[in-house]
Scaffold this active site. Structure first.
Site, PDB file in Angstrom:
ATOM      1  N   GLU A  98      18.865 -17.053  -6.171  1.00  0.00           N
ATOM      2  CA  GLU A  98      18.379 -15.757  -6.633  1.00  0.00           C
ATOM      3  C   GLU A  98      17.855 -15.857  -8.075  1.00  0.00           C
ATOM      4  O   GLU A  98      16.826 -15.265  -8.405  1.00  0.00           O
ATOM      5  CB  GLU A  98      19.522 -14.725  -6.517  1.00  0.00           C
TER       6      GLU A  98
ATOM      7  N   TRP B 295      -2.628  -2.825  -1.702  1.00  0.00           N
ATOM      8  CA  TRP B 295      -2.218  -4.233  -1.777  1.00  0.00           C
ATOM      9  C   TRP B 295      -3.072  -4.922  -0.726  1.00  0.00           C
ATOM     10  O   TRP B 295      -2.842  -4.748   0.477  1.00  0.00           O
ATOM     11  CB  TRP B 295      -0.730  -4.341  -1.450  1.00  0.00           C
TER      12      TRP B 295
ATOM     13  N   ASN C 106      -1.834   2.391   5.492  1.00  0.00           N
ATOM     14  CA  ASN C 106      -0.939   1.319   5.056  1.00  0.00           C
ATOM     15  C   ASN C 106      -0.564   0.534   6.311  1.00  0.00           C
ATOM     16  O   ASN C 106      -0.065   1.118   7.269  1.00  0.00           O
ATOM     17  CB  ASN C 106       0.302   1.963   4.397  1.00  0.00           C
ATOM     18  N   GLY C 107      -0.828  -0.776   6.306  1.00  0.00           N
ATOM     19  CA  GLY C 107      -0.490  -1.574   7.489  1.00  0.00           C
ATOM     20  C   GLY C 107      -1.663  -2.470   7.860  1.00  0.00           C
ATOM     21  O   GLY C 107      -2.547  -2.734   7.041  1.00  0.00           O
TER      22      GLY C 107
ATOM     23  N   CYS D 241       0.840  -1.191   0.000  1.00  0.00           N
ATOM     24  CA  CYS D 241       0.000   0.000   0.000  1.00  0.00           C
ATOM     25  C   CYS D 241       0.877   1.244   0.000  1.00  0.00           C
ATOM     26  O   CYS D 241       1.899   1.286   0.679  1.00  0.00           O
ATOM     27  CB  CYS D 241      -0.951   0.089   1.190  1.00  0.00           C
TER      28      CYS D 241
ATOM     29  N   LYS E 108       6.395  -4.279  -3.443  1.00  0.00           N
ATOM     30  CA  LYS E 108       7.815  -3.975  -3.297  1.00  0.00           C
ATOM     31  C   LYS E 108       8.236  -3.986  -1.829  1.00  0.00           C
ATOM     32  O   LYS E 108       9.302  -4.461  -1.483  1.00  0.00           O
ATOM     33  CB  LYS E 108       8.089  -2.606  -3.930  1.00  0.00           C
TER      34      LYS E 108
ATOM     35  N   ARG F  51       4.212  -0.313  -4.658  1.00  0.00           N
ATOM     36  CA  ARG F  51       3.929  -0.808  -3.312  1.00  0.00           C
ATOM     37  C   ARG F  51       2.650  -1.644  -3.249  1.00  0.00           C
ATOM     38  O   ARG F  51       2.381  -2.301  -2.238  1.00  0.00           O
ATOM     39  CB  ARG F  51       3.796   0.363  -2.341  1.00  0.00           C
TER      40      ARG F  51
ATOM     41  N   HIS G 219      20.843 -35.864  -4.543  1.00  0.00           N
ATOM     42  CA  HIS G 219      20.118 -36.369  -3.369  1.00  0.00           C
ATOM     43  C   HIS G 219      18.603 -36.165  -3.497  1.00  0.00           C
ATOM     44  O   HIS G 219      17.899 -36.186  -2.500  1.00  0.00           O
ATOM     45  CB  HIS G 219      20.642 -35.683  -2.105  1.00  0.00           C
TER      46      HIS G 219
ATOM     47  N   GLU H 270       9.162 -15.157  -9.692  1.00  0.00           N
ATOM     48  CA  GLU H 270       8.328 -14.031  -9.258  1.00  0.00           C
ATOM     49  C   GLU H 270       7.836 -13.182 -10.424  1.00  0.00           C
ATOM     50  O   GLU H 270       6.800 -12.539 -10.311  1.00  0.00           O
ATOM     51  CB  GLU H 270       9.029 -13.166  -8.205  1.00  0.00           C
TER      52      GLU H 270
ATOM     53  N   LYS I 270      14.068 -14.874  -9.091  1.00  0.00           N
ATOM     54  CA  LYS I 270      13.766 -13.866 -10.116  1.00  0.00           C
ATOM     55  C   LYS I 270      12.805 -14.436 -11.136  1.00  0.00           C
ATOM     56  O   LYS I 270      11.827 -13.800 -11.498  1.00  0.00           O
ATOM     57  CB  LYS I 270      15.028 -13.411 -10.866  1.00  0.00           C
TER      58      LYS I 270
HETATM   59  C1  F6R Z   1      12.576 -10.243  -4.793  1.00  0.00           C
HETATM   60  C2  F6R Z   1      12.281  -9.179  -3.861  1.00  0.00           C
HETATM   61  C3  F6R Z   1      11.859  -9.555  -2.486  1.00  0.00           C
HETATM   62  C4  F6R Z   1      12.592  -8.668  -1.466  1.00  0.00           C
HETATM   63  C5  F6R Z   1      12.099  -8.955  -0.042  1.00  0.00           C
HETATM   64  C6  F6R Z   1      12.864  -8.151   0.982  1.00  0.00           C
HETATM   65  O1  F6R Z   1      12.946  -9.730  -6.037  1.00  0.00           O
HETATM   66  O2  F6R Z   1      12.377  -8.032  -4.188  1.00  0.00           O
HETATM   67  O3  F6R Z   1      12.087 -10.901  -2.228  1.00  0.00           O
HETATM   68  O4  F6R Z   1      13.952  -8.922  -1.587  1.00  0.00           O
HETATM   69  O5  F6R Z   1      10.733  -8.658   0.050  1.00  0.00           O
HETATM   70  O6  F6R Z   1      12.735  -6.793   0.751  1.00  0.00           O
HETATM   71  P1  F6R Z   1      13.721  -5.770   1.460  1.00  0.00           P
HETATM   72  O7  F6R Z   1      15.072  -5.989   0.891  1.00  0.00           O
HETATM   73  O8  F6R Z   1      13.167  -4.409   1.123  1.00  0.00           O
HETATM   74  O9  F6R Z   1      13.666  -6.055   2.926  1.00  0.00           O
END
Ligand code: F6R
Length: 603
Positions: free
Chosen positions: A476, A76, A102-103, A2, A598, A27, A499, A483, A480
């Site tokens: 990672e 969100w 937001n929250g 949000c 985000k 967000r 394994h 997601e 990527k």
């Molecule tokens: C993946 C991604 C998320 C963030 C995670 C932590 O591409 O962006 O997995 O890495 O939500 O976010 P931060 O780093 O802001 O604590």
């Protein structure tokens, strides 16, 4: 998770709110709305839409709303599906008070029952609507006083913006748990979840701390604690240009951010200084235990950081997901240090785990990208990455910058402890300085990587393998891909494949192997042969000049040669590019993937 914005000043609030919401869309983006106090009849007009900000913009196209004070929200969903009724702003029964939030209000059911008993009727399923009715119920004749009373009743994490027709010359902002900043303008002021929302209008900000309430008027800003005491806060100035929050000719923010990495890696190397880190190096040097906690991509950076800190500084490191660390029986002594890594500095899991550890006596450090973020203010020491805002939901440039900061920090620690020589320190540092141009070289392979993406975009599963310090890069790469393209992908240590996961391999399974020419090369080479023997499709990331790997790979993406410890900063780049291209070729919205946000400010 949000985004909220509020405006009061000389301009028409509507375009300012819409501009801010576009910048905050990363967000959350399932519905959005604005509330504006109309200029002439001083009534609150609320307009909402399900969908993205552009849907709200289209909806507002022919509506002539004019007012100099208003709130905006991009949602969100947490409580209730994305519908017009559940979208914010929420307005009190008499239509006199409007709220964005937001929250999560944890005790909203209890509050809702009290309000229902008093005759309030609810239009939405949200936790937020209780705040609007509470304001109306408690209203003392003064919006700020009312906010003190309301804040006492709320449990949970929140950033709230409030406007009222009773006092149309002010916005009240309340912060506890979720981020809220005040933008300081000339004859105008702003509240927002994040800096880019108002960067077009000001570069001067105040970051609210938890338990603070802001009274924002056109020509003044005052901050109070929830028990009414005035607080003096120092504003900070950001140097970013508004263009950092624009796409600058790229199709997506994610693409732009991938291509910005030569600069952001360079800036993070330059921004790191021994003098700034002296105190935290001293703190960690004497630590009997170092935990690194984080979530998602930041967690993968933590895993790489563990290799570096153990290698260069010989300090044992334990890495944990913040959400797990918070609730386990961790052992904290007086020399325990907890380092939290978070791009946003607002991730609830990381923040609360660090706050708990701090309460138990740990010394805390944060590694964040957002200046003024909650985590940076709550920890004993803070280390920064220098990326400017990252708007694409998938973290890219902040990941490589986190790696750089962790590496430099590990080297400083090693020097301080005498576990590495000055010669080695200088050598590694010099190699690091060459990384930005090596990243440039990888980025120039965009067409090749896009062609590979085209060949594999229809696969339904991917496996990513790596060894040692490149194993977190396999994790990672898998994150990527899943997601942004919604393709199932798993990362594994290559040696672990036999394994279990090897059972998945057949001619349909692409296996991305992170196989630079480091001291584990022979090992991963054997693992790749095992994949090939089961007819898996091998996509290797390998070092230039390695012709041998071509014989056992279906595709090879070459990266420039570097020293072993620095490979993760290079090997991750083609994986980011591969995911980006697969997702865009599949027509997915890479900047705003479904169900994600985000900044995850809920637990
Ligand atoms: C993946 C991604 C998320 C963030 C995670 C932590 O591409 O962006 O997995 O890495 O939500 O976010 P931060 O780093 O802001 O604590």
């Amino acid at each position: 998770m949000c985004g909220i914005i509020g405006y009061i000043g000389k301009r028409n609030a509507v375009p300012v709110l819409l501009y801010g919401l576009q910048r905050l869309e990363y967000r959350g983006y399932d519905s959005a709305g604005i509330a504006v106090i109309e200029k002439t009849d001083k009534k609150i007009i609320v307009e909402k839409q399900v969908g993205k900000i552009k849907d709200l913009q289209e909806h507002l196209w022919n509506k002539k709303i004019e007012g100099h004070i208003g709130l905006g929200h991009t949602r969100w969903a947490t409580h209730g599906e994305p519908t017009i009724e559940n979208a914010h702003p929420h307005t009190s029964q008499k239509g006199t008070i409007s709220i964005v939030h937001n929250g999560i209000i944890e005790n909203y059911l209890e509050l809702k029952k009290e309000l229902l008993d008093k005759g309030y009727r609810f239009k939405s399923e949200t936790d937020t609507e209780v705040i609007a009715h509470l304001f109306e119920d408690i209203y003392t004749g003064d919006l700020l006083d009312t906010a003190f009373e309301v804040a006492k009743k709320l449990k949970g994490a929140y950033a709230i913006g409030v406007i009222s027709t009773y006092e149309p010359d002010r916005i009240v902002g309340i912060k506890k748990g979720s981020p809220l900043i005040i933008g300081l303008g000339k004859d105008e002021n702003f509240i927002a979840s994040d800096i880019p929302a108002v960067l077009e209008y000001t570069k001067d900000f105040i970051a609210l701390d938890d338990g603070e309430i802001a009274l924002v008027k056109r020509d003044s800003v005052e901050i109070f604690t929830t028990d009414g005491k005035k607080v003096e806060k120092n504003p900070f100035h950001v140097t970013w240009d508004v263009s950092v929050a624009e796409k600058a000719g790229y199709k997506h923010f994610m693409q732009k951010e991938i291509h910005e990495q030569p600069r952001t890696i360079g800036d993070t190397i330059t921004g790191f200084s021994s003098s700034k880190t002296k105190n935290m190096v001293d703190t960690v040097k004497n630590a009997d235990r170092l935990y690194i906690i984080a979530c998602g991509t930041s967690y993968h950076a933590a895993l790489v950081g563990k290799f570096w800190i153990e290698k260069f500084a010989k300090i044992p490191v334990e890495v944990d997901y913040a959400s797990e660390y918070r609730y386990r029986d961790r052992i904290i002594g007086k020399n325990t240090v907890v380092l939290g890594i978070s791009q946003s500095g607002e991730t609830a899991d990381t923040r609360f785990a660090l706050l708990d550890a701090k309460k138990e006596g740990a010394k805390t450090i944060s590694l964040v990208n957002v200046v003024g973020s909650s985590l940076s203010r709550e920890t004993d020491h803070v280390l920064y990455t220098y990326c400017g805002p990252e708007i694409g939901v998938a973290a890219t440039k902040t990941f490589t910058a986190q790696l750089v900061s962790l590496l430099l920090f590990a080297l400083e620690l090693g020097m301080k402890k005498g576990t590495i020589s000055f010669r080695d320190y200088e050598y590694i540092h010099n190699q690091l300085l060459q990384i930005p141009s090596k990243v440039e070289n990888i980025l120039s392979k965009d067409d090749q990587i896009k062609e590979i993406a085209h060949r594999y975009m229809s696969a339904s599963d991917f496996l990513f393998l790596g060894r040692n310090i490149n194993y977190p890069i396999a994790l990672e790469g898998a994150l990527k891909l899943k997601e942004i393209s919604y393709i199932h992908a798993e990362g594994y240590p290559a040696g672990e494949m036999k394994h279990g996961p090897i059972a998945l391999i057949d001619e349909k399974m692409p296996v991305v192997c992170v196989a630079p020419k480091d001291r584990f090369y022979e090992k991963i080479f054997s693992n790749i042969q095992e994949v090939k023997a089961r007819k898996g499709k091998v996509l290797s990331v390998a070092t230039e000049g390695d012709s041998q790997i071509k014989q056992i790979s279906d595709e090879v993406i070459y990266i420039p040669q570097t020293i072993d410890p620095l490979y993760p900063i290079l090997t991750v780049i083609p994986l980011q590019m591969l995911s980006y291209h697969i997702a865009t070729l599949l027509g997915k919205d890479v900047d705003q993937p479904r169900n994600l946000a985000k900044t995850v400010t809920v637990e």
